[in-house]
Enzyme design. Structure first.
Site, PDB file in Angstrom:
ATOM      1  N   SER A 220     -20.976  34.848  33.525  1.00 24.49           N
ATOM      2  CA  SER A 220     -22.152  34.321  34.226  1.00 24.49           C
ATOM      3  C   SER A 220     -21.952  34.472  35.723  1.00 24.49           C
ATOM      4  O   SER A 220     -20.872  34.237  36.251  1.00 24.49           O
ATOM      5  CB  SER A 220     -22.400  32.863  33.837  1.00 24.49           C
ATOM      6  OG  SER A 220     -21.343  32.045  34.260  1.00 24.49           O
ATOM      7  N   GLY A 222     -24.148  33.212  38.351  1.00 25.16           N
ATOM      8  CA  GLY A 222     -25.061  32.388  39.139  1.00 25.16           C
ATOM      9  C   GLY A 222     -26.436  33.021  39.235  1.00 25.16           C
ATOM     10  O   GLY A 222     -27.012  33.450  38.231  1.00 25.16           O
ATOM     11  N   GLY A 225     -27.524  36.288  37.438  1.00 23.08           N
ATOM     12  CA  GLY A 225     -27.674  36.401  35.991  1.00 23.08           C
ATOM     13  C   GLY A 225     -26.357  36.440  35.246  1.00 23.08           C
ATOM     14  O   GLY A 225     -25.438  35.669  35.533  1.00 23.08           O
ATOM     15  N   GLY A 250     -24.240  27.026  33.068  1.00 20.98           N
ATOM     16  CA  GLY A 250     -23.398  27.927  32.287  1.00 20.98           C
ATOM     17  C   GLY A 250     -23.289  27.478  30.835  1.00 20.98           C
ATOM     18  O   GLY A 250     -23.181  28.301  29.914  1.00 20.98           O
ATOM     19  N   ASP A 251     -23.337  26.181  30.629  1.00 21.69           N
ATOM     20  CA  ASP A 251     -23.267  25.647  29.263  1.00 21.69           C
ATOM     21  C   ASP A 251     -24.568  25.958  28.515  1.00 21.69           C
ATOM     22  O   ASP A 251     -24.547  26.341  27.338  1.00 21.69           O
ATOM     23  CB  ASP A 251     -23.018  24.129  29.302  1.00 21.69           C
ATOM     24  CG  ASP A 251     -21.824  23.770  30.185  1.00 21.69           C
ATOM     25  OD1 ASP A 251     -20.892  24.590  30.256  1.00 21.69           O
ATOM     26  OD2 ASP A 251     -21.836  22.696  30.813  1.00 21.69           O
TER      27      ASP A 251
END
Ligand SMILES: Nc1ncnc2c1ncn2[C@@H]1O[C@H](COP(=O)(O)OP(=O)(O)O)[C@@H](O)[C@H]1O
Ligand SMILES: O=P(O)(O)OC[C@H]1O[C@](O)(COP(=O)(O)O)[C@@H](O)[C@@H]1O
Length: 304
Positions: A220, A222, A225, A250-251
Site C-alpha cells: 500500500s 498511501g 494507491g 491499510g486494514d
C-alpha cells in the site's frame, strides 16, 4: 469464514484538533473511540460488509473488557484470550487537512504462557477458515517469530495466511512463506533495508520479498494507491479520495482484497476502493457498502 489474529490490539482514540502544535494545549473538536489493532480492523471491515469473521485477541485488564464490548457492538465474533497485562490505548491526532499524528503504546508484556495461549486459541479456531490474517505489531515479550511460527503451523493445516506486520516480525514471517503480505511503503523499505523512491523500486522490493518466501505482495502506497505483485504479474491501482483520517486505511485495503478472493487485479481494485473509502471516514471507521460503491479505481498492469 475469515479469522484474524491480533497479538497487540488496542483501544483507539482519534482526536480531531484544528492544528497540532508541540508543547501547546489543544481542545479537541471531536473524539472517537474504536476497537483497534490491524487484525481487529480487518475483522471490523469484513463484518461491516457482511463477511463472516472471527477475531482472536488477548483481552487483559479494563481496556481488554472495553475492547470486547466495542467489538461486540460492531457484531464481530470475538475469541477472547485472557492475558496478564492490560490491552493498550493508541491515540491518533487528526488535523483538518488529514494529517495524522499517531501515538502507539508498546502494549502489555506477554508472558510465554500468554503467547502460547494466543497461538493455541488461533489454532483452535481455524477449522472453517479460508484465510487467516496475522496482523499488527508484536507486544513486548512476544518472540520475534510469533507470527512466523503461526504462518508455518497454519499453512501446514492447509489455510491461506495473510500477514500485515512490521520490522523483524515481518522479515521472519516472510521466510515462513505466507500466501500474502500487506506492507505499507515504510514497512517495505524496512524489510529490504533501502529507500524506494520510485514505483520500479517498490516492484523490485516486492519481487525480493517473494523470492524470500511471500506468495504475493500487496504493497500500500498511501495516496498513490497500491501495487500487487504475485506469480501472475504486477498491477497498480489507485482511486481519489477526500482524506478525513487515514487510520486503519491499510486494514480496510487488506479486508477488501480478501473479500474479493484474495488474488489478482479484481481483488486489487476492490482493495483500493475500500482503502479510499476508509480514508474519507473519520477516525478508524471501517467503510460499508454505501461508502465503497461507485468509487472509480484505475487499475493498470505495469509489467509484461
Ligand atoms: N490520500 C489518499 N487518497 C486516496 N486513497 C488513500 C490515501 N491514503 C491512503 N489511501 C488508501 O488507503 C490505502 C492504505 O493506505 P496506507 O497509508 O498505504 O496504509 P497503512 O494504513 O497500512 O499505512 C492505500 O493503499 C490507498 O488505497
Ligand atoms: O500494531 P501497531 O503497528 O502498533 O498498529 C496498531 C494501530 O494500527 C491500526 O490498526 C491502524 O492502522 P494504521 O496505523 O495502518 O492506519 C490502529 O487501529 C492501531 O492503533
Amino acid at each position: 469464514m475469515f479469522v484474524t489474529v491480533t497479538a497487540n490490539p488496542s483501544v483507539d482514540r482519534t482526536i480531531e484538533v484544528d492544528r497540532l502544535v508541540r508543547g501547546e494545549l489543544h481542545r479537541a473538536s471531536r473524539t472517537q473511540v474504536h476497537p483497534g489493532g490491524k487484525g481487529v480492523n480487518v475483522a471490523r471491515a469484513l463484518v461491516r460488509n457482511g463477511v463472516k469473521t472471527r477475531a482472536v485477541v488477548p483481552v487483559g485488564g479494563a481496556e481488554g473488557a472495553q475492547l470486547v464490548a466495542l467489538l461486540t457492538a460492531d457484531s464481530v465474533d470475538v475469541v477472547r484470550v485472557p492475558t496478564t497485562g492490560s490491552v493498550r490505548c493508541n491515540v491518533s491526532v487528526v488535523e483538518p487537512d488529514g494529517t495524522v499524528t499517531k501515538l502507539n503504546e508498546a502494549g502489555p508484556s506477554l508472558t510465554p504462557a500468554d503467547a502460547e495461549a494466543i497461538r493455541d486459541a488461533a489454532l483452535a479456531n481455524i477449522a472453517d477458515a479460508t484465510w487467516v490474517v496475522l496482523a499488527g505489531s508484536l507486544p513486548p515479550g512476544a518472540p520475534v517469530d510469533f507470527y512466523a511460527d503461526l504462518v508455518a503451523r497454519l499453512t501446514g493445516e492447509g489455510v491461506r495466511v495473510a500477514v500485515d506486520t512490521s520490522g523483524p516480525a515481518l522479515v521472519a514471517a516472510v521466510a515462513a512463506q505466507p500466501a500474502l503480505i500487506k506492507p505499507n511503503l515504510h514497512e517495505l523499505e524496512e524489510a529490504v533495508g533501502r529507500e524506494l523512491p520510485a514505483m520500479a523500486d517498490v516492484v523490485a522490493a516486492a519481487h525480493e520479498l517473494r523470492e524470500r518466501g511471500a506468495g504475493a505482495v500487496l504493497a500500500s502506497l498511501g495516496g498513490e494507491g497500491a501495487v500487487l505483485v504475485d506469480g501472475e504479474g504486477v498491477w497498480h491501482a489507485e482511486a481519489a479520495a477526500e482524506v478525513r483520517s487515514s487510520v486503519g486505511a491499510g486494514d480496510a485495503l487488506l479486508a477488501g482484497f480478501l473479500s474479493a478472493g484474495g488474488q489478482g487485479p479484481e481483488a486489487l481494485s476492490e482493495a483500493v476502493a475500500w482503502g479510499a473509502a476508509a480514508v474519507s471516514l473519520p477516525g478508524s471507521t471501517m467503510p460499508g457498502v454505501e461508502d465503497i460503491k461507485g468509487r472509480v479505481v484505475r487499475v493498470a498492469r505495469i509489467d509484461s
